[in-house]
Write a protein that holds these residues in place. Structure first.
Motif, PDB file in Angstrom:
ATOM      1  N   GLN A 148       0.503   3.973  -2.970  1.00 55.69           N
ATOM      2  CA  GLN A 148       0.325   5.562  -2.534  1.00 55.69           C
ATOM      3  C   GLN A 148       1.420   6.585  -3.178  1.00 55.69           C
ATOM      4  N   CYS A 185      -3.776  -3.556   6.148  1.00 50.06           N
ATOM      5  CA  CYS A 185      -5.219  -3.753   6.315  1.00 50.06           C
ATOM      6  C   CYS A 185      -5.668  -5.135   5.781  1.00 50.06           C
ATOM      7  N   CYS A 219      -4.280   6.358   1.390  1.00 49.96           N
ATOM      8  CA  CYS A 219      -5.086   5.554   2.273  1.00 49.96           C
ATOM      9  C   CYS A 219      -5.862   6.046   3.311  1.00 49.96           C
ATOM     10  N   LEU A 243      -7.847  -0.538  -0.367  1.00 50.87           N
ATOM     11  CA  LEU A 243      -8.974   0.569  -0.759  1.00 50.87           C
ATOM     12  C   LEU A 243      -8.555   1.431  -1.384  1.00 50.87           C
ATOM     13  N   LEU A 244      -7.385   1.502  -2.140  1.00 52.82           N
ATOM     14  CA  LEU A 244      -6.559   2.580  -2.638  1.00 52.82           C
ATOM     15  C   LEU A 244      -7.415   2.707  -3.972  1.00 52.82           C
ATOM     16  N   THR A 274      -1.980  -5.528   1.497  1.00 52.36           N
ATOM     17  CA  THR A 274      -0.791  -5.451   2.281  1.00 52.36           C
ATOM     18  C   THR A 274      -1.180  -6.371   3.554  1.00 52.36           C
ATOM     19  N   GLY A 313       0.768  -1.209  -0.026  1.00 51.30           N
ATOM     20  CA  GLY A 313      -0.090  -0.013  -0.080  1.00 51.30           C
ATOM     21  C   GLY A 313       0.769   1.177  -0.001  1.00 51.30           C
ATOM     22  N   CYS A 358       0.988   2.769   5.593  1.00 48.41           N
ATOM     23  CA  CYS A 358       0.104   1.815   5.235  1.00 48.41           C
ATOM     24  C   CYS A 358      -0.226   1.062   6.571  1.00 48.41           C
ATOM     25  N   ASN A 359      -1.598   0.868   7.121  1.00 52.67           N
ATOM     26  CA  ASN A 359      -1.776  -0.033   8.264  1.00 52.67           C
ATOM     27  C   ASN A 359      -1.953  -1.521   8.075  1.00 52.67           C
TER      28      ASN A 359
END
Ligand code: SF4
Ligand code: SF4
Length: 229
Positions: free
Chosen positions: A98, A133, A145, A137-138, A114, A94, A130-131
């Motif tokens: 981004q 997740c 994010c 969802l990008l 990720t 992610g 990036c968390n």
């Protein structure tokens, strides 16, 4: 290292529903190690997309997509192929997606999720976060994010509390959803704001059991305090 895995091909091809041509971008860093976005996976993705009727205008694998300067310099020889493409599919984590979305003025879609490793970090020094997740969802948010750009990690739009573009919780931070709105507007994608976002599957946010039994995961955990005698 950041671990990523490719999204199901059905999801990727749905992203590209309205796009006739695509440029595929991979990463020779963590994505190559993860087996999700190195040279082999980029070539395989090119074949799958071609078989699905998409025109692949070009491909490129860059050492670290999380580094915007490397993205820009790595794509210098690919300007015509990029221009010809309706969208860019990015096979990496992610952060890399981004960074690419920030570095180039194109529609950028994530080709990977990720995966949470329970705390590993590394490789990049940029502003993207990036968390991990596990359900990237990008595509819906113009490559920004919502989990890390929005202070409340809202995934379905702004809370309405922003003041002059700043977050109501942290006035020193830009409102993440205003950034997303501005990005979508600039790229002619405001209709994405109407996408119905499913609630996050929190099972995917947790590190997977198989990761939690690896030495790397164990090394990432804080040392337990010794109890006083
Ligand atoms: S939506 Fe955000 S947290 Fe989730 S994988 Fe994508 S960049 Fe990472
Ligand atoms: S003001 Fe913006 S960034 Fe802050 S919590 Fe609300 S939507 Fe998120």
């Amino acid at each position: 290292m950041i671990l990523s895995e490719q999204k199901p091909f059905d999801e990727i091809i749905a992203y590209l529903e309205k796009d006739r041509s695509v440029f595929v971008l991979g990463c020779n860093g963590c994505a190559q190690s993860s087996g999700s976005g190195g040279p082999r996976q980029v070539e395989e993705m090119k074949q799958k997309l071609t078989e699905a009727g998409k025109k692949v205008t070009g491909t490129k694998v860059i050492d670290f997509l999380c580094e915007k300067a490397l993205v820009k310099s790595g794509l210098k020889g690919k300007v015509d192929q990029l221009k010809e493409a309706d969208a860019v599919l990015v096979l990496t984590c992610g952060i890399g997606v981004q960074a690419v979305a920030a570095a180039i003025n194109k529609l950028v879609y994530p080709g990977c999720n990720t995966v949470n490793l329970g705390g590993s970090r590394g490789e990049w020094e940029g502003s993207e976060r990036c968390n991990e997740c596990g359900q990237c969802l990008l595509y819906h948010t113009g490559g920004i994010c919502p989990l890390t750009a929005c202070t409340k990690s809202l995934v379905s739009g702004a809370c309405g509390g922003a003041n002059h573009g700043k977050c109501e919780i942290s006035p020193d931070r830009d409102c993440g959803w205003e950034l997303i709105y501005n990005r979508l507007k600039a790229r002619g994608q405001l209709e994405r704001l109407a996408d119905i976002m499913k609630p996050l599957d929190h099972k995917k946010i947790m590190p997977r059991p198989e990761m939690m039994s690896t030495p790397r995961y164990a090394l990432e955990q804080p040392e337990k305090e010794e109890k006083a005698p």
